[in-house]
Write a protein that holds these residues in place. Sequence first.
Motif, PDB file in Angstrom:
ATOM      1  N   SER A  41      -0.771  -2.287  -4.895  1.00  0.00           N
ATOM      2  CA  SER A  41      -0.098  -1.600  -5.920  1.00  0.00           C
ATOM      3  C   SER A  41       0.501  -0.158  -6.051  1.00  0.00           C
ATOM      4  O   SER A  41      -0.496   0.423  -5.163  1.00  0.00           O
ATOM      5  CB  SER A  41      -1.270  -2.082  -7.294  1.00  0.00           C
ATOM      6  OG  SER A  41      -1.989  -1.319  -6.999  1.00  0.00           O
ATOM      7  N   GLU A  42       0.408   0.493  -7.684  1.00  0.00           N
ATOM      8  CA  GLU A  42       0.759   1.916  -7.572  1.00  0.00           C
ATOM      9  C   GLU A  42      -0.742   2.398  -7.762  1.00  0.00           C
ATOM     10  O   GLU A  42      -0.488   3.531  -7.736  1.00  0.00           O
ATOM     11  CB  GLU A  42       1.638   1.893  -9.256  1.00  0.00           C
ATOM     12  CG  GLU A  42       3.404   1.934  -8.432  1.00  0.00           C
ATOM     13  CD  GLU A  42       3.830   2.746  -7.955  1.00  0.00           C
ATOM     14  OE1 GLU A  42       3.719   3.791  -7.870  1.00  0.00           O
ATOM     15  OE2 GLU A  42       4.933   2.582  -6.763  1.00  0.00           O
ATOM     16  N   GLU A  43      -2.082   1.954  -8.534  1.00  0.00           N
ATOM     17  CA  GLU A  43      -2.865   2.625  -8.227  1.00  0.00           C
ATOM     18  C   GLU A  43      -3.866   2.563  -6.993  1.00  0.00           C
ATOM     19  O   GLU A  43      -4.034   3.343  -6.766  1.00  0.00           O
ATOM     20  CB  GLU A  43      -3.802   1.260  -9.539  1.00  0.00           C
ATOM     21  CG  GLU A  43      -4.831   2.035  -9.622  1.00  0.00           C
ATOM     22  CD  GLU A  43      -6.108   1.152 -10.591  1.00  0.00           C
ATOM     23  OE1 GLU A  43      -7.007   1.109 -10.315  1.00  0.00           O
ATOM     24  OE2 GLU A  43      -5.472  -0.117 -11.359  1.00  0.00           O
ATOM     25  N   GLU A  44      -2.824   1.796  -6.585  1.00  0.00           N
ATOM     26  CA  GLU A  44      -4.017   1.325  -4.959  1.00  0.00           C
ATOM     27  C   GLU A  44      -2.690   2.453  -4.176  1.00  0.00           C
ATOM     28  O   GLU A  44      -3.771   3.314  -3.091  1.00  0.00           O
ATOM     29  CB  GLU A  44      -3.565   0.087  -4.244  1.00  0.00           C
ATOM     30  CG  GLU A  44      -4.334  -1.135  -4.496  1.00  0.00           C
ATOM     31  CD  GLU A  44      -3.960  -1.709  -4.145  1.00  0.00           C
ATOM     32  OE1 GLU A  44      -5.249  -3.322  -3.713  1.00  0.00           O
ATOM     33  OE2 GLU A  44      -3.084  -2.819  -3.605  1.00  0.00           O
ATOM     34  N   LEU A  45      -1.877   3.262  -4.305  1.00  0.00           N
ATOM     35  CA  LEU A  45      -0.920   3.383  -2.930  1.00  0.00           C
ATOM     36  C   LEU A  45      -1.241   5.200  -4.038  1.00  0.00           C
ATOM     37  O   LEU A  45      -1.842   5.894  -3.131  1.00  0.00           O
ATOM     38  CB  LEU A  45       0.431   3.543  -3.527  1.00  0.00           C
ATOM     39  CG  LEU A  45       1.054   2.622  -2.184  1.00  0.00           C
ATOM     40  CD1 LEU A  45       2.416   2.375  -3.280  1.00  0.00           C
ATOM     41  CD2 LEU A  45       0.870   2.841  -1.216  1.00  0.00           C
ATOM     42  N   ASP A  46      -1.583   5.300  -5.202  1.00  0.00           N
ATOM     43  CA  ASP A  46      -2.056   6.271  -5.927  1.00  0.00           C
ATOM     44  C   ASP A  46      -2.865   6.731  -5.365  1.00  0.00           C
ATOM     45  O   ASP A  46      -4.050   8.074  -5.323  1.00  0.00           O
ATOM     46  CB  ASP A  46      -1.936   6.595  -7.160  1.00  0.00           C
ATOM     47  CG  ASP A  46      -0.698   6.621  -7.615  1.00  0.00           C
ATOM     48  OD1 ASP A  46       0.556   6.652  -6.801  1.00  0.00           O
ATOM     49  OD2 ASP A  46      -0.240   6.172  -8.996  1.00  0.00           O
ATOM     50  N   ARG A  47      -4.460   5.795  -5.255  1.00  0.00           N
ATOM     51  CA  ARG A  47      -5.514   6.151  -4.656  1.00  0.00           C
ATOM     52  C   ARG A  47      -5.993   6.900  -3.480  1.00  0.00           C
ATOM     53  O   ARG A  47      -6.464   7.321  -3.191  1.00  0.00           O
ATOM     54  CB  ARG A  47      -6.448   4.459  -4.582  1.00  0.00           C
ATOM     55  CG  ARG A  47      -8.210   5.392  -4.399  1.00  0.00           C
ATOM     56  CD  ARG A  47      -8.578   4.420  -4.658  1.00  0.00           C
ATOM     57  NE  ARG A  47     -10.417   4.072  -3.989  1.00  0.00           N
ATOM     58  CZ  ARG A  47     -10.625   4.007  -3.058  1.00  0.00           C
ATOM     59  NH1 ARG A  47     -10.285   3.736  -2.324  1.00  0.00           N
ATOM     60  NH2 ARG A  47     -11.789   4.179  -3.079  1.00  0.00           N
ATOM     61  N   ILE A  48      -5.340   6.076  -3.034  1.00  0.00           N
ATOM     62  CA  ILE A  48      -4.700   6.199  -1.136  1.00  0.00           C
ATOM     63  C   ILE A  48      -4.804   8.079  -1.203  1.00  0.00           C
ATOM     64  O   ILE A  48      -4.731   8.206  -0.318  1.00  0.00           O
ATOM     65  CB  ILE A  48      -4.640   5.648  -0.430  1.00  0.00           C
ATOM     66  CG1 ILE A  48      -5.121   4.200  -0.342  1.00  0.00           C
ATOM     67  CG2 ILE A  48      -3.836   5.562   0.955  1.00  0.00           C
ATOM     68  CD1 ILE A  48      -6.559   4.340   0.402  1.00  0.00           C
ATOM     69  N   ILE A  49      -3.285   8.401  -1.646  1.00  0.00           N
ATOM     70  CA  ILE A  49      -2.529   9.437  -1.561  1.00  0.00           C
ATOM     71  C   ILE A  49      -3.663  10.500  -1.803  1.00  0.00           C
ATOM     72  O   ILE A  49      -3.821  11.647  -1.608  1.00  0.00           O
ATOM     73  CB  ILE A  49      -1.350   9.212  -2.336  1.00  0.00           C
ATOM     74  CG1 ILE A  49      -0.697   8.829  -1.147  1.00  0.00           C
ATOM     75  CG2 ILE A  49      -1.007  10.671  -1.737  1.00  0.00           C
ATOM     76  CD1 ILE A  49       1.036   8.637  -1.913  1.00  0.00           C
ATOM     77  N   GLY A  50      -4.822   9.791  -2.871  1.00  0.00           N
ATOM     78  CA  GLY A  50      -5.003  10.678  -3.911  1.00  0.00           C
ATOM     79  C   GLY A  50      -6.675  10.787  -2.782  1.00  0.00           C
ATOM     80  O   GLY A  50      -6.811  12.324  -2.423  1.00  0.00           O
ATOM     81  N   LEU A  51      -6.942  10.175  -1.871  1.00  0.00           N
ATOM     82  CA  LEU A  51      -8.019  10.073  -1.073  1.00  0.00           C
ATOM     83  C   LEU A  51      -7.236  11.451  -0.408  1.00  0.00           C
ATOM     84  O   LEU A  51      -8.406  12.482   0.276  1.00  0.00           O
ATOM     85  CB  LEU A  51      -8.172   8.935  -0.060  1.00  0.00           C
ATOM     86  CG  LEU A  51      -9.656   8.462  -1.444  1.00  0.00           C
ATOM     87  CD1 LEU A  51      -9.585   6.781  -0.684  1.00  0.00           C
ATOM     88  CD2 LEU A  51     -10.774   9.007  -2.071  1.00  0.00           C
ATOM     89  N   ALA A  52      -6.426  11.594   0.756  1.00  0.00           N
ATOM     90  CA  ALA A  52      -6.009  12.069   1.490  1.00  0.00           C
ATOM     91  C   ALA A  52      -5.537  13.921   1.408  1.00  0.00           C
ATOM     92  O   ALA A  52      -5.685  14.462   1.900  1.00  0.00           O
ATOM     93  CB  ALA A  52      -4.125  11.537   1.645  1.00  0.00           C
TER      94      ALA A  52
END
Length: 236
Positions: free
Chosen positions: A119-130
């Motif tokens: 999901s967009e939420e999952e992708l945003d979270r991973i990029i945000g953590l990076a």
Amino acid sequence: MTSSEVWAQRIEQVGREAPMGQATLKQSTQNLIRQLLFSGAMVPGEIYSANSLAAHLGISNSPAREAMMALSSQGLLEPVRNRGFRVVELSAHDRHEVYELRVLIEVEAVRRAALRELSEEELDRIIGLAEHSVEVLPATPEDPALPYLNADHDFHMGLVDLMRNSRWSTIVSGLRDESRVNGAYRHLENNQGLHHSAQEHLDIAYAVRDGDAERAAQLMIRHLEYSRPHDYPTSF
């Protein structure tokens, strides 16, 4: 400065760098001890008393001992009869076993994550953590690395959590803890290693976002190289 004063100073510093938030007293104490282990304030081979730790924290002996027993069950500490707890020290062979398992498990996790319909939420979270791991890099060699080490852990666990497999996540978390207690990052802190590692987080996150499973897997293999004991040849 006496050894007791040094120990108290280390506890205070780690407490400032890694606030615990709301938790039970046992859990808060366990979290603090984990941070002491990962920051290098508690070193492999040395023995630490639950009574001494409790005195420095201003708490009773019971939650300190319970917290240390819990970490003992996770393989990070080991009880020493009538003396306290020793930080577990892995041999080069032990560290190589941990490295091999991490490559097998974490590389497959990131490969599968890149193949999933995230999901967009999952992708945003991973990029945000990076991105966060880049933001908290120590500005100078004298700055503490603990905020980055915590962000690094969150990024790796965020990737594995995309599998939605709690057992997978638990295994990876345990392996990473063993690596961190035994100094997998210490050789990176004196050079640009941490900055390079943080950039690799971004590269991996973008490969997952783009659905490029093989690139994500190869980037993770390269990224985990820091944790390989260099007196052992890699088999990957």
